[in-house]
Design an enzyme around this catalytic site. Structure first.
Site, PDB file in Angstrom:
ATOM      1  N   LYS A 100       0.826  -1.217   0.000  1.00 23.13           N
ATOM      2  CA  LYS A 100       0.000   0.000   0.000  1.00 23.13           C
ATOM      3  C   LYS A 100       0.863   1.271   0.000  1.00 23.13           C
ATOM      4  O   LYS A 100       0.632   2.181  -0.790  1.00 23.13           O
ATOM      5  CB  LYS A 100      -0.925  -0.044   1.218  1.00 23.13           C
ATOM      6  N   THR A 133       4.028   1.565  -0.802  1.00 22.56           N
ATOM      7  CA  THR A 133       4.797   1.585  -2.055  1.00 22.56           C
ATOM      8  C   THR A 133       3.939   2.116  -3.196  1.00 22.56           C
ATOM      9  O   THR A 133       4.383   2.942  -4.005  1.00 22.56           O
ATOM     10  CB  THR A 133       5.310   0.166  -2.375  1.00 22.56           C
ATOM     11  N   ARG A 173       2.267   8.460   6.943  1.00 18.06           N
ATOM     12  CA  ARG A 173       2.560   8.327   8.365  1.00 18.06           C
ATOM     13  C   ARG A 173       4.061   8.133   8.583  1.00 18.06           C
ATOM     14  O   ARG A 173       4.774   7.688   7.692  1.00 18.06           O
ATOM     15  CB  ARG A 173       1.823   7.117   8.952  1.00 18.06           C
ATOM     16  N   LYS A 193       8.195  -6.394  10.780  1.00 14.56           N
ATOM     17  CA  LYS A 193       7.913  -5.805   9.471  1.00 14.56           C
ATOM     18  C   LYS A 193       9.101  -5.099   8.834  1.00 14.56           C
ATOM     19  O   LYS A 193       9.198  -4.992   7.622  1.00 14.56           O
ATOM     20  CB  LYS A 193       6.758  -4.794   9.597  1.00 14.56           C
ATOM     21  N   ALA A 236      -3.628   1.746  13.798  1.00 14.18           N
ATOM     22  CA  ALA A 236      -4.822   1.649  12.948  1.00 14.18           C
ATOM     23  C   ALA A 236      -5.891   0.756  13.577  1.00 14.18           C
ATOM     24  O   ALA A 236      -6.931   0.528  12.973  1.00 14.18           O
ATOM     25  CB  ALA A 236      -4.446   1.119  11.568  1.00 14.18           C
ATOM     26  N   PHE A 246      -3.797  -0.657   7.292  1.00 16.64           N
ATOM     27  CA  PHE A 246      -4.485  -1.940   7.154  1.00 16.64           C
ATOM     28  C   PHE A 246      -5.449  -1.937   5.965  1.00 16.64           C
ATOM     29  O   PHE A 246      -5.315  -1.132   5.039  1.00 16.64           O
ATOM     30  CB  PHE A 246      -5.204  -2.330   8.443  1.00 16.64           C
ATOM     31  N   PHE A 274       3.230  -9.036  -9.574  1.00 20.03           N
ATOM     32  CA  PHE A 274       4.445  -9.793  -9.312  1.00 20.03           C
ATOM     33  C   PHE A 274       4.819 -10.573 -10.579  1.00 20.03           C
ATOM     34  O   PHE A 274       3.949 -10.904 -11.390  1.00 20.03           O
ATOM     35  CB  PHE A 274       4.223 -10.787  -8.154  1.00 20.03           C
ATOM     36  N   TRP A 309       7.097  -0.886  -7.611  1.00 21.27           N
ATOM     37  CA  TRP A 309       8.202  -1.434  -6.824  1.00 21.27           C
ATOM     38  C   TRP A 309       9.435  -1.601  -7.705  1.00 21.27           C
ATOM     39  O   TRP A 309      10.555  -1.267  -7.311  1.00 21.27           O
ATOM     40  CB  TRP A 309       7.797  -2.775  -6.194  1.00 21.27           C
TER      41      TRP A 309
END
Length: 558
Positions: free
Chosen positions: A72, A74, A95, A106, A274, A302, A383, A411
């Site tokens: 998200k 990215t 954020r 993460k 969140a 999220f 991907f 990405w």
């Protein structure tokens, strides 16, 4: 094939001086407070002084998270760079990362691949000190609370009913439940206590919803720290702590300006949980970004049932914001997990599990279009293992809802991989007018607000309230909090309150276990399960991979 790590890509980028970025964002140098060459805080007076019209607001949200990842942040950054590549005047509002996840599971939270905000090491670590200031203000209030009790307890505070915790911005399970004040009379009053991670502090939510220094101070004064022996709330204002706390937070309230890898101005500010909070960057940063760009791209934490719901029902309500378009991010891999594929099977084409998992995406999209009545596009983060057949299947299903699907390769390609998405976002903003509607009204009862979200957004049958929750709701009504929005804390892994129910479950009831008020932030927190406000480190923390060489170059940060 070996790929460069995020930090390697970020460190190879030639950053522009922050004064250039400020100029690109139409920010006069008199408002810029530099933190070195590549970071700055922007003075709040810019908002009142600027004569520029607000730009278009684009919200990026996502399907229900899975271990396969969605990308998200990215996508948010890559979309902003894509908009700039097609000639738009754009800003991005994000954020700030928390140190807890950075050193935990993460890793960093500044985007990924060729769609990042930089300097990523600074942003992921101490940045401009905002989180430290929030932690200090939180713990000052805790110290003044315990000192008041030690010095005679004139407010008649029941130490068994203290709700205010200390905080630290680190995953540390050892601090979840502690006993303090031991060691005799001079060392305080012994009581049970605990720590939250800084992003879970109500002060973080207060800072992110405040619209000025005076509003910040007023919100701080309303924070409830506990209750008296006869169940009356005790506030920060009664402890006379709000002035000193505001002094600690006055610079933290100023939005931070950095840049993307491609030089797009990025306002990175605030980072509330969140779950128990609203999961969006600050109102001040969003408003500043809107003033300084014709298009502003922002995100919410999220999946859309949590982040977007709270962005729309809480942040937009409080700040009088109206999004012009919404992007829902999905991956083929994540949708296959929602359909029953194992993580080890995600590289194999499987239309069957994709068909079982895609209702998750379709429910999120339908909510944006039909509940909130906003224009929407699906961004599929592609991907290399995704097949054309799988992509075509998603495109066809979204088309049935009247929503276009655009492939995103940000990405791997940065802004170039976001150009197609950027063009569709511009089309939505210019051609499709929304009719923004909240999922509940201010005048609805607390119970009705919760039920509206559960039925309209989650797709559930209804709500079950425990006896404790019913009692708490009646107490909040008696205290005059019925008109506040609700902030529902539930698992991020399902539309329901059961993390095992993937896809788009139906026929479920959400159980409300506890209800409390964040009176400073201005919302009612509704707890539907065990929400962890102080995470722990995993067996192999990300911190083990992070190092720094003799020249100060950091490695392993993501």
């Amino acid at each position: 094939m070996s790929y460069k790590t995020d930090i390697e890509i970020a460190q190879e980028c030639k950053l522009e001086h922050i004064s250039k970025i400020a100029e690109r964002a139409h920010v006069d140098e008199k408002y810029v407070e530099q933190y070195g060459n590549y970071k700055a805080k922007i003075d709040l007076s810019l908002l009142n002084d600027s004569k520029r019209e607000n730009g278009k607001l684009i919200l990026v949200t996502a399907i229900t998270p899975t271990p396969a990842g969605e990308g998200k942040t990215t996508t948010t950054i890559g979309l902003a760079d894509g908009l700039r590549r097609i000639g738009k005047d754009v800003t991005v509002a994000l954020r700030e990362p928390s140190l807890g996840p950075v050193f935990g599971v993460k890793g960093g939270a500044a985007g990924g691949g060729y769609a990042q905000v930089v300097p990523m090491e600074d942003i992921n670590l101490h940045f401009t000190g905002d989180f430290h200031a929030i932690g200090a203000a939180n713990n000052l209030l805790a110290a003044m609370l315990d000192n008041h009790i030690q010095q005679g307890n004139a407010l008649n505070i029941d130490i068994r009913k203290i709700t205010w915790k200390r905080c630290v911005d680190m995953n540390d399970r050892q601090l979840r439940n502690i006993v303090n004040g031991l060691g005799g009379k001079v060392n305080g009053v012994p009581r049970e206590d605990g720590f939250d991670i800084t992003v879970a502090s109500e002060i973080m939510a207060v800072l992110c919803l405040a619209t000025s220094i005076s509003d910040l101070k007023e919100r701080l004064s309303k924070i409830i720290v506990g209750y008296t022996y006869d169940d009356k709330p005790v506030t920060c204002g009664q402890l006379k702590a709000q002035g000193a706390m505001t002094a600690l937070l006055k610079d933290a309230l100023k939005p931070n300006l950095v840049q993307t890898l491609e030089g797009t101005p990025a306002f990175v500010h605030g980072g509330p949980f969140a779950n128990i909070a609203h999961g969006c960057n600050s109102v001040m940063a969003t408003k500043m970004a809107l003033k300084m760009g014709d298009y502003t791209v922002t995100e919410a934490g999220f999946g859309a049932d949590l982040g977007a719901e709270k962005f729309l029902d809480i942040k937009c309500r409080v700040a009088s914001l109206t999004p012009d378009a919404v992007v829902v991010v999905a991956t083929v891999r994540a949708l296959k997990m929602h359909g029953g594929s194992l993580k080890t099977q995600l590289s194999e084409e499987n239309i069957e599990t994709l068909e079982k998992g895609i209702p998750n995406l379709l429910r999120h999209v339908a909510n944006i279009k039909n509940v909130y009545k906003l224009p929407c596009v699906v961004a599929v983060n592609r991907f290399p293992t995704d097949t054309d057949k799988e992509i075509d299947f998603i495109i066809a299903k979204c088309k049935e809802l009247g929503v276009n699907t655009v492939l995103s390769t940000v990405w791997a390609e940065g802004g170039k991989g976001g150009e197609a998405l950027a063009k569709e976002v511009v089309r939505l903003c210019e051609e499709e007018k929304g009719d923004f509607t909240f999922s509940y009204e201010d005048t609805d009862s607390i119970e009705q607000k919760i039920e509206n979200v559960v039925k309209k957004v989650y797709g559930g049958d209804g709500v079950s309230f425990t006896p404790a929750a019913k009692k708490q709701i009646e107490q909040l009504k008696d205290l005059g909090f019925n008109g506040l929005p609700v902030c529902i804390a539930k698992t991020q892994y399902s539309f329901s309150d059961n993390p095992a129910l993937l896809g788009a479950p139906s026929g479920f009831t959400v159980t409300v276990r506890n209800v409390k008020v964040s009176a400073g932030a201005g919302f009612i927190v509704v707890l539907t399960g065990d929400i962890m406000t102080m995470p722990g480190l995993p067996k192999v923390p990300a911190a083990e991979r992070i190092d720094v060489d003799e020249n100060g170059k950091i490695t392993g940060l993501f």
